[in-house]
Design an enzyme around this catalytic site. Structure first.
Site, PDB file in Angstrom:
ATOM      1  N   SER A   1      37.061  -4.697 -84.207  1.00 61.48           N
ATOM      2  CA  SER A   1      37.041  -3.339 -83.666  1.00 61.48           C
ATOM      3  C   SER A   1      35.696  -2.641 -83.810  1.00 61.48           C
ATOM      4  O   SER A   1      35.390  -1.743 -83.043  1.00 61.48           O
ATOM      5  CB  SER A   1      38.150  -2.497 -84.307  1.00 61.48           C
ATOM      6  OG  SER A   1      38.080  -2.564 -85.704  1.00 61.48           O
TER       7      SER A   1
ATOM      8  N   LYS B   1      46.552   1.509 -77.744  1.00 58.59           N
ATOM      9  CA  LYS B   1      45.252   1.304 -77.106  1.00 58.59           C
ATOM     10  C   LYS B   1      45.486   1.095 -75.604  1.00 58.59           C
ATOM     11  O   LYS B   1      45.844   2.035 -74.921  1.00 58.59           O
ATOM     12  CB  LYS B   1      44.501   0.184 -77.826  1.00 58.59           C
ATOM     13  CG  LYS B   1      44.035   0.731 -79.188  1.00 58.59           C
ATOM     14  CD  LYS B   1      43.440  -0.223 -80.158  1.00 58.59           C
ATOM     15  CE  LYS B   1      43.034   0.588 -81.403  1.00 58.59           C
ATOM     16  NZ  LYS B   1      43.090  -0.169 -82.637  1.00 58.59           N
TER      17      LYS B   1
ATOM     18  N   HIS C   1      42.901  -4.900 -79.894  1.00 58.49           N
ATOM     19  CA  HIS C   1      41.938  -4.601 -78.830  1.00 58.49           C
ATOM     20  C   HIS C   1      41.978  -5.611 -77.688  1.00 58.49           C
ATOM     21  O   HIS C   1      41.171  -5.526 -76.764  1.00 58.49           O
ATOM     22  CB  HIS C   1      40.517  -4.527 -79.399  1.00 58.49           C
ATOM     23  CG  HIS C   1      40.292  -3.305 -80.228  1.00 58.49           C
ATOM     24  ND1 HIS C   1      40.058  -2.060 -79.673  1.00 58.49           N
ATOM     25  CD2 HIS C   1      40.315  -3.121 -81.563  1.00 58.49           C
ATOM     26  CE1 HIS C   1      39.920  -1.179 -80.634  1.00 58.49           C
ATOM     27  NE2 HIS C   1      40.071  -1.797 -81.800  1.00 58.49           N
TER      28      HIS C   1
HETATM   29  C1  LIG Z   1      43.601   0.197 -84.004  1.00 57.21           C
HETATM   30  C2  LIG Z   1      43.809  -1.037 -84.790  1.00 57.21           C
HETATM   31  C3  LIG Z   1      44.946  -1.224 -85.581  1.00 57.21           C
HETATM   32  C4  LIG Z   1      45.942  -0.128 -85.824  1.00 57.21           C
HETATM   33  O1  LIG Z   1      46.679   0.186 -84.710  1.00 57.21           O
HETATM   34  P1  LIG Z   1      47.317   1.647 -84.574  1.00 57.21           P
HETATM   35  O2  LIG Z   1      48.376   1.457 -83.561  1.00 57.21           O
HETATM   36  O3  LIG Z   1      46.234   2.573 -84.171  1.00 57.21           O
HETATM   37  O4  LIG Z   1      47.881   1.997 -85.919  1.00 57.21           O
HETATM   38  C5  LIG Z   1      45.117  -2.445 -86.193  1.00 57.21           C
HETATM   39  N1  LIG Z   1      44.213  -3.429 -86.059  1.00 57.21           N
HETATM   40  C6  LIG Z   1      43.096  -3.286 -85.320  1.00 57.21           C
HETATM   41  C7  LIG Z   1      42.131  -4.411 -85.205  1.00 57.21           C
HETATM   42  C8  LIG Z   1      42.853  -2.072 -84.679  1.00 57.21           C
HETATM   43  O5  LIG Z   1      41.729  -1.913 -83.987  1.00 57.21           O
END
Ligand SMILES: *Cc1c(COP(=O)(O)O)cnc(C)c1O
Length: 354
Positions: free
Chosen positions: A137, A196, A165
């Site tokens: 990320s 996302k 992602h």
């Molecule tokens: C955003 C993210 C999460 C967490 O997801 P949420 O639904 O925002 O709690 C977990 N792992 C990665 C790699 C992320 O980028």
């Protein structure tokens, strides 16, 4: 807006908004209970079936966020006698899940499969789990999934990929990293978020029916929390349909990504190796990243700056994220404004910040 994970613009897609509004009218604003205690809605069950299809697995289960999906799953699967092998740049929710599980954790250098092989070969633990982000990320690079699949198989470990992602973004069908590498079904545990590309909020695990049943009965972050509201569930369900029916959104996202990366490079910026829509621009000190983000904001561009503790000291960065909604003109304006602002500040932009 150059820093949103709303990759395909589905958070404001007319069909997704309408589905969410209709779910409120029909089911109300809350589920009123945890999943096992009466909070499981018909549409959540439907969403889980669609997620399993989307991920080419037998089954899937929804959590209230990606964070709680990772924490609850790792905690439920692993215990004191077990060993977890975790990439050093894995997301904080993986790190927290590992800690809660009580298992021994071996952190391996970022994407270093040679180092991973060595520590796997030395491990005598009976139960082993290799866990990795599929798209990292903060760097935007893709994990070496084919090698990880091979190593997990060779050393009798399970593989868990965090597709936060990649879901809706990577792969011919938008199915994520396993779709991208044509390795569907080759990871025992696939985690994703609904927050996302899927345009709402929530998380999920896809895998075998046995895994999903186990998590439904043992995952503490499912058992002890109110199930997702209908508005969020219906939005993600519709988002999955849009992803299937409008592949041009994904094509636009990748077209935009290539355009923006090329324009930044042409403007003389040094980028980390990578190909995804997450394109970090490392500037060094957090204060410099803050000034640069401020300057860009005055030019009409919102871009988040990321410093410690998200990334190591001295590697503060602008974290630009391209979406399918950007126009070519907007991206050209942004790329040029970034390189001009860096010049105005007299910054020496470096690829690694070292
Ligand atoms: C955003 C993210 C999460 C967490 O997801 P949420 O639904 O925002 O709690 C977990 N792992 C990665 C790699 C992320 O980028």
């Amino acid at each position: 807006m150059l820093s949103s994970n709303n990759y395909l613009g589905l958070a404001s897609h007319p069909r997704v908004k309408r589905a969410s509004q209709e779910a409120i009218e029909r089911y109300g604003c809350s589920t009123g209970a945890a999943r096992r205690l009466g909070g499981l809605t018909v549409i959540q069950k439907q969403l889980e079936e669609e997620l399993a299809k989307f991920k080419s697995t037998d089954s899937a289960v929804v959590f209230t966020s990606g964070y709680t999906a990772n924490v609850g799953t790792i905690q439920a699967l692993m215990g004191k006698e077990d060993m977890i092998f975790s990439d050093e740049l894995n997301h904080a929710s993986i790190v927290d899940g590992c800690r809660l599980s009580g298992a021994r954790v071996e952190v391996f250098p970022h994407c270093d499969t040679v180092a991973l092989e060595r520590i796997l070969a030395n491990s005598r633990a009976r139960k082993k789990l290799v866990v990795t982000d599929s798209v990292f990320s903060m760097n935007g690079d893709i994990a070496p999934i084919p090698d990880l699949v091979r190593l997990a198989g060779e050393f009798n470990a399970s593989l868990m990929v965090d597709d936060a992602h990649a879901t809706g973004v990577l792969g011919e069908h938008g199915g994520g990293c396993l779709d991208h590498f044509h390795l569907e079904g080759q990871a025992e545990v696939v985690m994703g978020t609904l927050g996302k590309a899927l345009g709402s909020v929530g998380g999920f695990i896809a895998g075998s029916s046995r895994l999903v049943e186990f998590l439904e009965s043992k995952g503490r972050s499912i058992l002890f929390t109110t199930a997702l509201p209908p508005a969020a569930v219906a939005a993600s369900l519709e988002a999955l349909m849009v992803i299937r029916e409008e592949p041009e959104l994904r094509r636009k996202l990748w077209h935009n990504t290539t355009f923006f990366r090329d324009r930044l490079k042409r403007n003389g910026l040094h980028l980390l190796p990578g190909e995804t829509p997450i394109i970090p621009i490392i500037v060094g000190e957090t204060s410099q990243a803050e000034r640069l983000a401020g300057l860009l904001f005055s030019k009409g561009i919102f871009v988040s700056r990321v410093g410690y503790p998200y990334v190591p000291e001295g590697q503060a960065r602008l974290r630009t994220i391209v979406s399918a909604q950007h126009t070519t003109e907007e991206l050209a304006y942004c790329a040029d404004a970034i390189s001009e602002s860096i010049k105005e500040m007299g910054l020496e932009q470096k690829p690694s910040g070292q």
